[in-house]
Design an enzyme around this catalytic site. Structure first.
Site, PDB file in Angstrom:
ATOM      1  N   GLU A 134     -12.164   2.744   2.505  1.00 44.81           N
ATOM      2  CA  GLU A 134     -10.946   2.083   2.992  1.00 44.81           C
ATOM      3  C   GLU A 134     -10.645   2.362   4.461  1.00 44.81           C
ATOM      4  OE1 GLU A 134      -8.075   3.037  -0.041  1.00 44.81           O
ATOM      5  OE2 GLU A 134      -9.142   1.810  -1.497  1.00 44.81           O
ATOM      6  N   ASP A 170      -4.522   6.845   6.193  1.00 46.45           N
ATOM      7  CA  ASP A 170      -4.217   5.880   5.131  1.00 46.45           C
ATOM      8  C   ASP A 170      -3.523   6.569   3.962  1.00 46.45           C
ATOM      9  OD1 ASP A 170      -4.178   4.050   3.070  1.00 46.45           O
ATOM     10  OD2 ASP A 170      -6.297   3.512   3.189  1.00 46.45           O
ATOM     11  N   ASP A 201      -9.475  -5.342  -1.277  1.00 48.50           N
ATOM     12  CA  ASP A 201      -8.860  -4.012  -1.218  1.00 48.50           C
ATOM     13  C   ASP A 201      -8.191  -3.804  -2.569  1.00 48.50           C
ATOM     14  OD1 ASP A 201      -7.279  -1.791  -0.890  1.00 48.50           O
ATOM     15  OD2 ASP A 201      -5.904  -2.703   0.563  1.00 48.50           O
ATOM     16  N   LYS A 225      -5.674   3.194 -10.961  1.00 49.94           N
ATOM     17  CA  LYS A 225      -6.738   3.694 -10.089  1.00 49.94           C
ATOM     18  C   LYS A 225      -6.865   5.217 -10.170  1.00 49.94           C
ATOM     19  CE  LYS A 225      -8.148   3.089  -5.262  1.00 49.94           C
ATOM     20  NZ  LYS A 225      -7.821   2.291  -4.065  1.00 49.94           N
TER      21      LYS A 225
HETATM   22  P1  ADP Z   1      -2.264   1.174  -2.295  1.00 50.00           P
HETATM   23  O1  ADP Z   1      -3.233   0.861  -1.206  1.00 50.00           O
HETATM   24  O2  ADP Z   1      -2.465   2.515  -2.881  1.00 50.00           O
HETATM   25  O3  ADP Z   1      -2.148   0.122  -3.317  1.00 50.00           O
HETATM   26  P2  ADP Z   1      -0.102   0.456  -0.518  1.00 50.00           P
HETATM   27  O4  ADP Z   1      -0.715   0.654   0.801  1.00 50.00           O
HETATM   28  O5  ADP Z   1       0.189  -0.910  -0.959  1.00 50.00           O
HETATM   29  O6  ADP Z   1      -0.843   1.288  -1.629  1.00 50.00           O
HETATM   30  O7  ADP Z   1       1.255   1.299  -0.514  1.00 50.00           O
HETATM   31  C1  ADP Z   1       2.056   1.344  -1.632  1.00 50.00           C
HETATM   32  C2  ADP Z   1       2.987   2.502  -1.495  1.00 50.00           C
HETATM   33  O8  ADP Z   1       3.743   2.347  -0.298  1.00 50.00           O
HETATM   34  C3  ADP Z   1       3.981   2.571  -2.630  1.00 50.00           C
HETATM   35  O9  ADP Z   1       4.117   3.887  -3.070  1.00 50.00           O
HETATM   36  C4  ADP Z   1       5.238   2.059  -1.994  1.00 50.00           C
HETATM   37  O10 ADP Z   1       6.397   2.608  -2.607  1.00 50.00           O
HETATM   38  C5  ADP Z   1       5.094   2.579  -0.589  1.00 50.00           C
HETATM   39  N1  ADP Z   1       5.926   1.869   0.371  1.00 50.00           N
HETATM   40  C6  ADP Z   1       5.936   0.553   0.659  1.00 50.00           C
HETATM   41  N2  ADP Z   1       6.883   0.273   1.562  1.00 50.00           N
HETATM   42  C7  ADP Z   1       7.499   1.450   1.866  1.00 50.00           C
HETATM   43  C8  ADP Z   1       8.586   1.821   2.731  1.00 50.00           C
HETATM   44  N3  ADP Z   1       9.240   0.930   3.454  1.00 50.00           N
HETATM   45  N4  ADP Z   1       8.923   3.124   2.770  1.00 50.00           N
HETATM   46  C9  ADP Z   1       8.285   4.033   2.014  1.00 50.00           C
HETATM   47  N5  ADP Z   1       7.276   3.749   1.189  1.00 50.00           N
HETATM   48  C10 ADP Z   1       6.890   2.468   1.109  1.00 50.00           C
HETATM   49 MG    MG Z   2      -4.588   0.965   0.132  1.00 47.85          MG
END
Ligand code: ADP
Ligand code: MG
Length: 676
Positions: A171, A193, A8, A70
């Protein structure tokens, strides 16, 4: 077929998973985390840093540290909106309008795909170390709403990392696979998502291992970053009003603001209010300036109303396209860190009034699904069938600049569709075909996937030649085009480019460079490892000598102590002179000498009529510690080097431990014979 992993590749975090004995699981990286920040950087010595190490230097070295890449993947300069360009590093357009990231310390510019390739490489390297075997292919996930160029570009990233892409998987589809691969009941699932940079929504029918994607929609430029940006803007605007300084113009301040904003956002998912404190954020005419603010959830939600509104457009699309209503949905799967925000959860409740599934981990579910797909491809998992769709309509430009759709969005893939073209003038020998992807009526408002020319058409009156052009979208959602002149039967293969930020030659050159560099890097790393190991051994030997002379006195184990001292001096000398060839031999000698010393001590320990026994007893509780012999202890981890010169980090299995135990007993017997 070798092992296939599932990756991922997120905007913010990346995760790698694998199938073992029919169960998917996530592999922790070398630092011990199950998610790896999608950040790449170069330190002041131009050394490449990936993941947590790179993330740590975001504030101190903003020009040479790259996050959120990305958003640039497979996009031309014109397609970028202002928000995407809000990064603390420098991006520019090259002469082909492709995005390039500037790295001052290495004095080079990089295509985003190249940097993302380094993330893939790290994930693979760490997984190889963990599994103790090499990996050459992967299933890589992309947002369902990625267009053809973004998919091609993702594949290029993997190529640059030396990895074959077995499948590009959407995804949300991956998330659904992880959610439903071991369920036998039938259900209609909505996958929502919202990650760091992208938003995807899909509706699926799952029944008895058959996964039918009904419709998908999304926004590839909407995610948690945009929520952070709202807080950044709020803080920066307030600061500007007070001090007339725009903090966003200074890279370091911008980076500090972004980090504080993200932290505040995450805290507001659990708390009603949070303090934001940024001391020494700028310097005014009267000295340093600070930010001391308080943000409450209500205010934050108010700042983000337009973002929540933007979420509803794809939701409406997907419901309309599937023909389902909200009542038809049995379960909701939440994916991505941003679905932890209460305002997002509330929003989802207003669309589908049921409690979302708690059975999946929103951070890992996509990688787990990718691992399941890898298992389907390798044949390890049977009786699972995945039917995905193409997210965006594919068409051609016709007279008046209109878009003529050949393959509508949400068509099940793989799919093939053909159309016939002719000439508009007499004796015209070629026609130009312009391929577009998107939902707008005017071709120009959509994404151009490229143009190609069909040439070699035999002379004929206008409208007579018939050229059939076929579009194939494969299971990866990637487009291939072929053309046949119907009158002559001649087939032409046409290649579409303009997709990725890199052309074929550039990709080939980068792969070659990477291979060459990998050798140098490996050697460099090996020599660093070698030095570090020697240093560790030196420290251990010194401690041992100290302990032994404390216990037995300086002449307690005379011969063995002297041998260690001599070997130790050699190692130290070669370390100082940086003589790595000699160092290797000296390290072996030191190991042997230590081994001898340890053996002597354990023999002493066992001899009852040992003259120093009394001293040992007076040491009482210290005894156990001093004789614990940590260096040669029963350690369940394997630290040996594998064929690639990498260090194993593999837990030893029972058999190996038993074997070592036997060796030890053999040695003890030998010791007893020798000393008695
Ligand atoms: P990606 O798949 O795009 O890499 P993720 O699924 O890892 O992203 O999510 C990352 C995002 O989630 C970031 O913007 C992060 O700030 C946000 N995030 C993570 N935990 C929290 C939370 N507890 N509350 C709000 N946003 C969150
Ligand atoms: Mg993701």
């Amino acid at each position: 077929m070798g092992r296939i992993v599932g990756i991922d590749l997120g905007t913010t975090n990346s995760v790698i998973g694998v199938l073992e004995a029919g169960r998917p699981f996530v592999i922790a990286n070398a630092e011990g985390s199950r998610t790896t920040p999608s950040v790449i950087g170069y330190n002041k010595d131009s050394e490449l840093l990936v993941g947590q190490q790179a993330r740590r230097q975001l504030v101190l070295n903003p020009k040479n540290t790259f996050s959120n890449l990305k958003r640039f993947v497979g996009r031309t300069w014109q397609e970028l909106d202002e928000n995407s360009l809000n990064v603390a590093y420098t991006v520019r357009a090259n002469d082909q309008e492709c995005v390039r990231v500037i790295c001052p310390v290495t004095e080079r510019e990089y295509a985003p795909e190249e940097l993302i390739g380094s993330i893939i490489r790290k994930l693979i390297d760490d997984a190889e170390k963990y599994l103790g075997e090499s990996i050459d292919s992967a299933v890589i996930t992309v947002p369902a709403y990625f267009n053809d160029s973004q998919r091609q570009a993702t594949r290029d990233s993997a190529l640059l990392a030396g990895i074959r892409v077995e499948r590009i998987l959407n995804e949300p589809t991956a998330a659904a696979l992880a959610y439903g691969f071991d369920k036998s009941s039938s259900s209609r699932v909505l996958v929502f998502d919202l990650g760091g940079g992208t938003f995807d929504i899909s509706l699926l029918q799952i029944s008895n291992g058959v996964f039918d994607v009904k419709a998908t929609s999304g926004d590839t430029q909407l995610g948690g970053n945009d929520f952070d940006q709202k807080i950044v803007d709020w803080l920066a605007n307030e600061f500007y009003n007070e001090h007339k300084i725009d903090l966003r113009r200074d890279r370091q301040s911008l980076q500090r603001l972004s980090e504080a904003a993200e932290k505040a956002k995450q805290e507001l998912s659990g708390l009603q209010t949070t303090p934001i404190s940024l001391p020494f954020i700028a310097t005014g005419s009267n000295g340093p300036l600070h930010i001391e603010a308080k943000l409450d959830r209500k205010k934050f939600e108010y700042l983000c109303t337009d973002l929540i509104d933007r979420l509803s457009i794809p939701v409406e699309n997907v419901l309309r396209d599937s023909g389902w209503s909200a009542e038809d949905i049995n379960d909701v799967v939440l994916v991505g860190g941003s679905t932890r925000m209460p305002m997002v959860q509330q929003f989802i409740r207003t669309i589908v009034p049921i409690t979302p599934s708690q059975s999946v981990n929103p951070d890992e579910v996509v990688a787990v699904g990718a691992a399941v797909q890898a298992g389907i491809i390798s044949g390890e998992l049977r009786d699972l069938l995945l039917n995905d769709v193409t997210p965006l309509s594919l068409g051609l430009e016709t007279v008046g600049g209109l878009m003529k759709v050949l393959i509508p969005r949400n068509t099940p893939i793989p799919v093939r569709q053909a159309d016939v073209f002719s000439t508009s003038e007499a004796n015209q020998s070629s026609v130009e075909i312009n391929v577009w992807q998107g939902e707008r009526q005017l071709a120009n408002d959509n994404k151009s996937l490229g143009k190609f020319k069909l040439s070699g058409i035999p002379p004929a009156p206008r409208g007579v030649p018939q050229v059939q052009v076929a579009f194939d979208i494969d299971a990866n959602g990637l487009l291939q085009v072929s053309a046949t002149d119907r009158t002559t039967g001649r087939k032409q293969s046409v290649s579409i480019n303009g997709g990725s930020n890199l052309n074929e030659n550039e990709v080939a050159k980068l792969i070659k460079d990477a291979r060459d560099k990998a050798d140098i890097d490996r050697k460099k790393r090996a020599s660093i490892d070698q030095r570090n190991n020697a240093l560790t051994l030196v420290a251990q030997a010194e401690r041992k000598l100290r302990d032994v002379s404390l216990e037995f006195g300086p002449y307690g184990a005379e011969r063995q102590q002297r041998a260690v001292e001599v070997a130790l001096r050699d190692v130290q000398e070669f370390l100082d002179n940086d003589d790595l060839v000699e160092l290797d031999m000296a390290v072996s000698s030191l190991q042997e000498a230590l081994f001898g010393l340890n053996r002597r001590i354990s023999a002493e320990k066992r001899t009852d009529n040992n003259p120093i026994q009394g001293i040992k007893n007076t040491f009482g509780s210290l005894k156990d510690e001093l004789f614990s012999d940590d260096y040669w202890d029963d350690d369940p981890w394997d630290y040996s080097q594998n064929d690639n010169g990498r260090y194993n980090r593999r837990e030893l299995d029972r058999r190996e431990l038993d074997r070592r135990e036997l060796d030890r007993r053999e040695l003890d017997r030998w010791d007893n014979d020798f000393y008695n």
